[in-house]
Design an enzyme around this catalytic site. Structure first.
Site, mmCIF file in Angstrom:
data_model
loop_
_atom_site.group_PDB
_atom_site.id
_atom_site.type_symbol
_atom_site.label_atom_id
_atom_site.label_comp_id
_atom_site.label_asym_id
_atom_site.label_seq_id
_atom_site.Cartn_x
_atom_site.Cartn_y
_atom_site.Cartn_z
ATOM 1 N N ASP A 4 30.772 41.915 40.248
ATOM 2 C CA ASP A 4 31.703 43.097 39.804
ATOM 3 C C ASP A 4 31.319 43.666 38.684
ATOM 4 O OD1 ASP A 4 33.166 45.153 41.018
ATOM 5 O OD2 ASP A 4 35.060 44.064 40.829
ATOM 6 N N GLY A 27 45.580 40.546 41.879
ATOM 7 C CA GLY A 27 46.756 40.291 40.852
ATOM 8 C C GLY A 27 47.225 41.452 40.116
ATOM 9 N N THR A 28 48.256 40.997 39.187
ATOM 10 C CA THR A 28 48.855 41.857 38.235
ATOM 11 C C THR A 28 48.849 41.339 36.871
ATOM 12 O OG1 THR A 28 50.328 43.013 39.901
ATOM 13 C CG2 THR A 28 50.829 43.500 37.564
#
Length: 750
Positions: A542, A430-431
């Site tokens: 991550d 996403g942004t």
């Protein structure tokens, strides 16, 4: 506690029963009974309001709560507890006494000490706002550990000084006295003390260290406390209580154990772990026994001039006296005998027309609202809202959900309708937009790219993970929006870039070695928390420098939990689709698809290499042997050329040994076989020990070389969970393993 005995010590203990600064009171009204019939309602000068009580059938009890107390020589205590209760409030608080920990030295060795451990148990917790953990001494390190909600906690303080003259009355900033907060929800307190130099340099004026949790308004620090606290055994603390660890819906459903009496209601205060009871409006008394109607008409000015007050059950009415009538503004005015029937007809016709218009408007508005509601419900379902709401409700019942649900209009306004100029980052799912809410609070809003099933699962996963994580070193999730085409997450806004930005010169700043070591220990602390404390454990999957944000004080904030996984405590490995970032990915995980906590350990080892070398993890265009930082790093260690790849901004003769120790930690973290890698709890401990040793060495060098009389303590912030390891005020906190200590217990089984 003997207050008269403490006054010569210059301890300011406030007599709360008289002054009552916190609003602590035993009863809402002296006209109503506070205890059950035939039950004692006082012990000495202390009132005993139900649900507390002495004797069978005089107190409240269910499977998790027990409010039985006893009165011994005019002192009120819980059964089988050594602590005196000095005041009880029906608003959900009571005051009790808590032991003082000490560690005394003679001839450079400890001669006597204690490590008191207080356990409240359900449904009682220490008030985190009014109480402070306090350490007194000129060579003192104190740790307070225990249990908070469903997790363990550790925090503490460091207090140092060279001369008694440097100590300032009323100041607890780390010179002779240090104070810090305790975490919210704490129901266990274990105090332990140690020393850096065994008091050898301050023995003449400070032979002992002292540590205790105390109500902040009940204790005032004086320099004389360095020598005169040895005879003080206990100090007051403020404790919060709820009637039961249930929410109101659960409590009301189970009528057999519902504690609220007649004319009272159930309520849950923000941050509380259970419910309390309070009288309905218009009633007063003890809500756990039943509230009685208030006669509001006792106040002769209740209704004003020309009005008569009539008391009703739970309320009152005001009626105009004879010769007066009520005007349109609710006032009583004298009757006018003139015939006003034409006015009445005109008013009636106008009112009828207005009513027709209003009804028509309401009808069409209702239809429009129904359409909008149906659309929002469809988007809510499409975005996995029902499943998410069930999880959030379950978390709320457990006292772990503090997430706000935002409206679509509110977030559109905050981002100027998600304008391109507001974009501050783009990720795999996403942004991220910068937004300013109506209260001028700046936030970061993450907008997912799509709404297929995989991305909905990522969205729900991130919401639930972040709602369960309680650490100042994890980017805080403030809430979410489910009414939009794509799901939205609202985070706290961190405006100082990422660790990647600072290491690789996107920002002009050059991080010092102290700050880099601080950041490394903070990241390790977060991973240790996720792996060892979170239940069930969480694998981030991550970890990389671009997922570590830095605030203005360079405090690390781990972010992007979109692909994290919750794992069952009895599963060592989880088979998954391989996801992550090349260069940071665990090679064992890439080959087998089996995910463990050791995959995070590998990624953290790569970040450590990045921190001490300042080099990027992956360099395209270079030969295969030099493409990955891990290969270059290991080769330099094998050939004893580590100094050649260290970042010149931090490498110096003074810290080369520290850099080598961190390099060896990184080497262990990236072992090819996961089982040979250390756990994050051990990595965190090693980094904290390294930092503590570095600080002591810095202090010794400063004391030896300085030509000015300055304070010894000038430390960067180190942190874990909700506290600091070392701060500029002398605070200290670290997640050490709890050791066996004598157990002093308030009422158990609650």
């Amino acid at each position: 506690m003997n207050f008269n005995h403490m006054m010569p010590l210059k301890l300011l203990v406030v007599f709360f029963i008289i002054l009552n600064p916190c609003g602590c009171s035993s009863s809402s009204s002296a006209n109503f009974p506070i205890a059950k019939p035939s039950c004692l309602d006082h012990c000495g000068n202390v009132s005993i309001p139900f649900p507390f009580g002495i004797g069978e059938n005089c107190y409240y009890r269910d499977q998790n709560s027990n409010f039985a107390v006893e009165c011994n020589t005019s002192k009120l205590k819980f059964q089988d507890s050594p602590f005196e209760i000095t005041e009880i409030s029906l608003e959900g608080q009571f005051r009790t006494m808590n032991y003082v920990g000490y560690n005394c030295y003679a001839h450079n060795r400890s001669i006597k000490s204690n490590s008191p451990w207080t356990s409240l148990g359900m449904p009682f917790i220490f008030n985190s706002t009014s109480n402070k953990f306090t350490v007194i001494g000129c060579d003192s390190i104190a740790i307070v550990q225990g249990a908070s909600n469903l997790r363990e906690y550790t925090t503490g303080c460091v207090s140092l000084c060279n001369f008694k003259e440097d100590v300032e009355d009323g100041s607890c900033s780390g010179i002779g006295c240090c104070q810090t907060s305790i975490p919210s929800g704490a129901w266990q307190i274990n105090v332990s003390l140690s020393s850096v130099f065994n008091h050898s340099s301050v023995l003449s004026f400070n032979p002992c260290s002292y540590a205790f949790v105390v109500e902040e308004d009940a204790f005032h620090f004086y320099a004389d406390n360095l020598t005169n606290l040895e005879s003080v055994e206990t100090l007051p603390v403020l404790v919060d209580w709820v009637i039961s660890y249930k929410n109101c819906n659960e409590a009301i459903t189970n009528k057999s154990s519902y504690a609220c009496g007649l004319n009272s209601e159930c309520y849950v205060e923000e941050g509380a772990l259970g419910y309390r009871c309070r009288c309905n409006e218009g009633y007063e008394g003890n809500p756990y026994l039943g509230c009685q109607d208030i006669d509001e008409c006792r106040n002769p000015d209740r209704c004003g001039k020309y009005s008569a007050c009539t008391n009703t059950v739970g309320s009152y009415k005001c009626n105009c006296i004879k010769g007066y009538h009520e005007d349109g503004d609710g006032r009583c005015v004298a009757n006018n005998k003139k015939d006003n029937w034409p006015v009445f007809i005109g008013v009636g016709l106008s009112g009828g027309t207005l009513c027709v218009l209003i009804l028509s408007f309401c009808f069409f508005s209702k239809r429009q609202r129904q359409k909008e509601k149906k659309l929002r419900e469809e988007l809510f379902r499409k975005n996995g809202g029902k499943f998410l709401q069930e999880k959030l409700d379950a978390a709320k019942r457990g006292g772990t959900n503090n997430i706000r649900i935002y409206k679509e209009e509110e977030l559109e306004k905050a981002t100027n309708d998600f304008d391109e100029s507001q974009i501050i980052g783009r990720g795999g799912f996403g942004t991220v937009y910068r937004g300013e809410l109506t209260d001028h609070k700046v936030v970061a809003i993450k907008k997912s790219k799509g709404v297929d099933e995989d991305q909905v699962e990522q969205f729900i996963n991130e919401v639930m993970l972040l709602s369960q994580i309680n650490s100042r070193y994890v980017v805080k999730l403030l809430g979410c929006c489910l009414e939009t085409e794509v799901p939205l997450l609202v985070y706290e806004y961190i405006d100082n870039g990422t660790l990647f930005d600072h290491l690789h010169k996107k920002f002009k700043s050059s991080l010092s070695w102290d700050i880099r070591l601080q950041i490394a220990s903070e990241i390790a602390g977060v991973l240790s928390y996720l792996h060892s404390v979170a239940s069930p454990p969480i694998i981030h999957r991550d970890i990389k420098s671009s997922n570590v944000l830095l605030d203005q004080d360079y405090i690390a904030k781990v972010s992007d939990f979109g692909i994290s996984r919750l794992i069952s405590s009895d599963d060592d490995q989880v088979a998954t689709m391989v996801q992550g970032t090349l260069g940071y990915l665990d090679p064992e995980y890439m080959l087998t698809g089996l995910l463990t906590e050791k995959s995070d350990v590998y990624s953290f080892g790569i970040v450590l290499m990045e921190i001490i070398t300042g080099k990027k993890v992956l360099s395209s265009g270079k030969p295969e042997a030099e493409k990955f930082l891990s290969n270059v790093f290991l080769a330099s260690l094998e050939e004893n050329h580590l100094a050649e790849i260290l970042d010149n901004n931090i490498s110096s003769p003074e810290n080369i040994d520290q850099l080598h120790e961190v390099a060896m930690i990184a080497k262990r973290c990236i072992s090819v076989r996961g089982e040979e890698r250390p756990c994050m709890k051990d990595v965190e401990r090693d980094l904290l020990i390294l930092r503590a040793k570095a600080k002591v060495i810095s202090l010794q060098v400063f004391e030896k070389d300085s030509t000015k009389s300055e304070t010894l303590l000038d430390m960067h912030s180190i942190g874990y969970g909700s506290s600091d390891y070392f701060t500029s005020s002398g605070q200290y906190s670290a997640p050490y393993t709890t050791t066996e200590q004598p157990l002093l217990t308030l009422p158990s089984g609650r």
